[in-house]
Design a protein around this motif. Structure first.
Motif, PDB file in Angstrom:
ATOM      1  N   ARG A   1       0.843  -1.203   0.000  1.00  0.00           N
ATOM      2  CA  ARG A   1       0.000   0.000   0.000  1.00  0.00           C
ATOM      3  C   ARG A   1       0.873   1.245   0.000  1.00  0.00           C
ATOM      4  O   ARG A   1       1.896   1.309   0.681  1.00  0.00           O
ATOM      5  CB  ARG A   1      -0.888   0.015   1.235  1.00  0.00           C
ATOM      6  N   VAL A   2       0.436   2.225  -0.756  1.00  0.00           N
ATOM      7  CA  VAL A   2       0.990   3.568  -0.648  1.00  0.00           C
ATOM      8  C   VAL A   2      -0.203   4.490  -0.439  1.00  0.00           C
ATOM      9  O   VAL A   2      -1.241   4.331  -1.073  1.00  0.00           O
ATOM     10  CB  VAL A   2       1.836   3.966  -1.890  1.00  0.00           C
ATOM     11  N   MET A   3      -0.079   5.396   0.532  1.00  0.00           N
ATOM     12  CA  MET A   3      -1.217   6.294   0.795  1.00  0.00           C
ATOM     13  C   MET A   3      -0.758   7.603   1.416  1.00  0.00           C
ATOM     14  O   MET A   3       0.317   7.680   2.016  1.00  0.00           O
ATOM     15  CB  MET A   3      -2.261   5.631   1.684  1.00  0.00           C
ATOM     16  N   TRP A   4      -1.587   8.597   1.255  1.00  0.00           N
ATOM     17  CA  TRP A   4      -1.366   9.895   1.857  1.00  0.00           C
ATOM     18  C   TRP A   4      -2.139   9.957   3.155  1.00  0.00           C
ATOM     19  O   TRP A   4      -3.348   9.719   3.194  1.00  0.00           O
ATOM     20  CB  TRP A   4      -1.842  11.016   0.930  1.00  0.00           C
ATOM     21  N   ASP A   5      -1.437  10.259   4.238  1.00  0.00           N
ATOM     22  CA  ASP A   5      -2.091  10.533   5.512  1.00  0.00           C
ATOM     23  C   ASP A   5      -1.742  11.977   5.814  1.00  0.00           C
ATOM     24  O   ASP A   5      -2.346  12.872   5.267  1.00  0.00           O
ATOM     25  CB  ASP A   5      -1.610   9.560   6.588  1.00  0.00           C
ATOM     26  N   THR A   6      -0.769  12.239   6.617  1.00  0.00           N
ATOM     27  CA  THR A   6      -0.228  13.594   6.740  1.00  0.00           C
ATOM     28  C   THR A   6       1.029  13.718   5.885  1.00  0.00           C
ATOM     29  O   THR A   6       1.581  14.794   5.723  1.00  0.00           O
ATOM     30  CB  THR A   6       0.106  13.924   8.204  1.00  0.00           C
ATOM     31  N   LYS A   7       1.470  12.565   5.391  1.00  0.00           N
ATOM     32  CA  LYS A   7       2.600  12.481   4.460  1.00  0.00           C
ATOM     33  C   LYS A   7       2.421  11.173   3.693  1.00  0.00           C
ATOM     34  O   LYS A   7       1.586  10.335   4.041  1.00  0.00           O
ATOM     35  CB  LYS A   7       3.933  12.499   5.205  1.00  0.00           C
ATOM     36  N   TRP A   8       3.190  10.973   2.638  1.00  0.00           N
ATOM     37  CA  TRP A   8       3.110   9.721   1.887  1.00  0.00           C
ATOM     38  C   TRP A   8       3.751   8.597   2.693  1.00  0.00           C
ATOM     39  O   TRP A   8       4.805   8.773   3.285  1.00  0.00           O
ATOM     40  CB  TRP A   8       3.804   9.858   0.530  1.00  0.00           C
ATOM     41  N   ASP A   9       3.065   7.445   2.702  1.00  0.00           N
ATOM     42  CA  ASP A   9       3.538   6.286   3.440  1.00  0.00           C
ATOM     43  C   ASP A   9       3.504   5.073   2.515  1.00  0.00           C
ATOM     44  O   ASP A   9       2.536   4.874   1.778  1.00  0.00           O
ATOM     45  CB  ASP A   9       2.640   6.041   4.657  1.00  0.00           C
ATOM     46  N   PHE A  10       4.546   4.273   2.547  1.00  0.00           N
ATOM     47  CA  PHE A  10       4.607   3.023   1.799  1.00  0.00           C
ATOM     48  C   PHE A  10       4.742   1.883   2.793  1.00  0.00           C
ATOM     49  O   PHE A  10       5.532   1.954   3.729  1.00  0.00           O
ATOM     50  CB  PHE A  10       5.816   3.024   0.842  1.00  0.00           C
ATOM     51  N   TYR A  11       3.951   0.826   2.581  1.00  0.00           N
ATOM     52  CA  TYR A  11       3.959  -0.300   3.504  1.00  0.00           C
ATOM     53  C   TYR A  11       3.821  -1.588   2.700  1.00  0.00           C
ATOM     54  O   TYR A  11       3.043  -1.655   1.753  1.00  0.00           O
ATOM     55  CB  TYR A  11       2.790  -0.173   4.484  1.00  0.00           C
ATOM     56  N   GLU A  12       4.575  -2.599   3.084  1.00  0.00           N
ATOM     57  CA  GLU A  12       4.406  -3.914   2.477  1.00  0.00           C
ATOM     58  C   GLU A  12       4.563  -4.989   3.542  1.00  0.00           C
ATOM     59  O   GLU A  12       5.288  -4.820   4.515  1.00  0.00           O
ATOM     60  CB  GLU A  12       5.373  -4.133   1.312  1.00  0.00           C
ATOM     61  N   LEU A  13       3.866  -6.094   3.329  1.00  0.00           N
ATOM     62  CA  LEU A  13       3.893  -7.215   4.255  1.00  0.00           C
ATOM     63  C   LEU A  13       3.819  -8.497   3.433  1.00  0.00           C
ATOM     64  O   LEU A  13       3.067  -8.583   2.467  1.00  0.00           O
ATOM     65  CB  LEU A  13       2.697  -7.133   5.207  1.00  0.00           C
ATOM     66  N   GLY A  14       4.595  -9.493   3.808  1.00  0.00           N
ATOM     67  CA  GLY A  14       4.584 -10.775   3.111  1.00  0.00           C
ATOM     68  C   GLY A  14       5.640 -10.831   2.026  1.00  0.00           C
ATOM     69  O   GLY A  14       6.263  -9.828   1.681  1.00  0.00           O
ATOM     70  N   GLN A  15       5.830 -12.011   1.484  1.00  0.00           N
ATOM     71  CA  GLN A  15       6.836 -12.230   0.445  1.00  0.00           C
ATOM     72  C   GLN A  15       6.344 -11.697  -0.898  1.00  0.00           C
ATOM     73  O   GLN A  15       5.188 -11.941  -1.268  1.00  0.00           O
ATOM     74  CB  GLN A  15       7.141 -13.724   0.306  1.00  0.00           C
ATOM     75  N   PRO A  16       7.205 -10.973  -1.620  1.00  0.00           N
ATOM     76  CA  PRO A  16       6.805 -10.489  -2.949  1.00  0.00           C
ATOM     77  C   PRO A  16       6.410 -11.646  -3.870  1.00  0.00           C
ATOM     78  O   PRO A  16       6.987 -12.734  -3.804  1.00  0.00           O
ATOM     79  CB  PRO A  16       8.066  -9.792  -3.481  1.00  0.00           C
ATOM     80  N   LEU A  17       5.427 -11.389  -4.700  1.00  0.00           N
ATOM     81  CA  LEU A  17       4.994 -12.363  -5.691  1.00  0.00           C
ATOM     82  C   LEU A  17       5.898 -12.245  -6.917  1.00  0.00           C
ATOM     83  O   LEU A  17       6.487 -11.186  -7.161  1.00  0.00           O
ATOM     84  CB  LEU A  17       3.531 -12.125  -6.051  1.00  0.00           C
ATOM     85  N   PHE A  18       6.027 -13.297  -7.697  1.00  0.00           N
ATOM     86  CA  PHE A  18       7.012 -13.355  -8.776  1.00  0.00           C
ATOM     87  C   PHE A  18       6.881 -12.229  -9.796  1.00  0.00           C
ATOM     88  O   PHE A  18       7.850 -11.852 -10.438  1.00  0.00           O
ATOM     89  CB  PHE A  18       6.954 -14.716  -9.484  1.00  0.00           C
ATOM     90  N   PHE A  19       5.712 -11.656  -9.952  1.00  0.00           N
ATOM     91  CA  PHE A  19       5.490 -10.651 -10.980  1.00  0.00           C
ATOM     92  C   PHE A  19       5.677  -9.210 -10.497  1.00  0.00           C
ATOM     93  O   PHE A  19       5.598  -8.281 -11.281  1.00  0.00           O
ATOM     94  CB  PHE A  19       4.079 -10.801 -11.571  1.00  0.00           C
ATOM     95  N   GLU A  20       5.929  -9.015  -9.232  1.00  0.00           N
ATOM     96  CA  GLU A  20       6.044  -7.661  -8.693  1.00  0.00           C
ATOM     97  C   GLU A  20       7.308  -6.948  -9.170  1.00  0.00           C
ATOM     98  O   GLU A  20       8.364  -7.554  -9.292  1.00  0.00           O
ATOM     99  CB  GLU A  20       6.048  -7.695  -7.160  1.00  0.00           C
ATOM    100  N   ASN A  21       7.174  -5.667  -9.366  1.00  0.00           N
ATOM    101  CA  ASN A  21       8.298  -4.805  -9.727  1.00  0.00           C
ATOM    102  C   ASN A  21       8.888  -4.258  -8.424  1.00  0.00           C
ATOM    103  O   ASN A  21       8.667  -3.104  -8.056  1.00  0.00           O
ATOM    104  CB  ASN A  21       7.819  -3.684 -10.646  1.00  0.00           C
ATOM    105  N   THR A  22       9.641  -5.088  -7.719  1.00  0.00           N
ATOM    106  CA  THR A  22      10.144  -4.717  -6.394  1.00  0.00           C
ATOM    107  C   THR A  22      11.178  -3.592  -6.446  1.00  0.00           C
ATOM    108  O   THR A  22      11.362  -2.893  -5.454  1.00  0.00           O
ATOM    109  CB  THR A  22      10.730  -5.942  -5.667  1.00  0.00           C
TER     110      THR A  22
END
Length: 186
Positions: free
Chosen positions: A117-138
């Motif tokens: 997830r990337v979202m704006w709260d009071t600033k931009w925040d990026f969060y990830e959980l779990g192992q990346p899937l083979f197709f992700e652009n990590t």
């Protein structure tokens, strides 16, 4: 049309209908029990673009696109009806892809095993959980500007690897009646 909040269940519509009926029957919560499950032709315009419809009822519509083995859920709730998705996914064991595609919040949640997830709260925040899937652009997750680490276009591309093309107008066509779960607002 590209919906902003969509859930995709990797099961045919008849399985989803059975699970929804079990949820309604088993629920101790009045809010779930008073909902009405019905079948009728798919009409997204009435449910999501008519103000009088939106203001009086919570609506979730489920349909199985032509020649597909998954079911799509759209709702008129800002959060995509998280509780209903949770009940089908976690309680009833139906694999789910949960997406938010807003300018200030982009979310990809595959079966609660991989969450980005990337979202704006009071600033931009990026969060990830779990192992990346083979197709992700990590590599993209490492860019300096957090708001560019996960984009709507990236999520749309990710869904294609899971067999769902959100930009194909065919996913809005079905040869079966859609399921509508409607709960009056009190």
């Amino acid at each position: 049309m590209r919906p902003n909040n969509i859930k995709i269940f990797f099961a045919p519509l008849d399985i989803i209908e059975t699970k929804l009926l079990e949820i309604i029957e088993d629920s101790k919560r009045k809010a779930i029990k008073e909902g009405i499950l019905s079948k009728c032709p798919l009409n997204l315009h009435n449910c999501f673009f008519e103000p009088e419809y939106i203001s009086h009822e919570d609506i979730a519509v489920f349909w199985q696109p032509l020649k597909q083995n998954y079911t799509i859920m759209l709702t008129n709730l800002w959060d995509g009806w998280v509780t209903l998705g949770y009940l089908l996914n976690i309680v009833k064991g139906v694999k789910m892809l949960d997406l938010s595609l807003f300018n200030d919040c982009v979310k990809f949640n595959f079966n609660n095993e991989r969450f980005i997830r990337v979202m704006w709260d009071t600033k931009w925040d990026f969060y990830e959980l779990g192992q990346p899937l083979f197709f992700e652009n990590t590599e993209q997750y490492k860019v300096r500007l957090k708001k560019r680490r996960l984009t709507i276009d990236m999520v749309i591309e990710y869904t294609k690897f899971l067999g769902v093309d959100l930009m194909n107008p065919e996913i809005y066509k079905t040869d079966k009646e859609a399921l509508y779960y409607i709960k009056p607002n009190h």
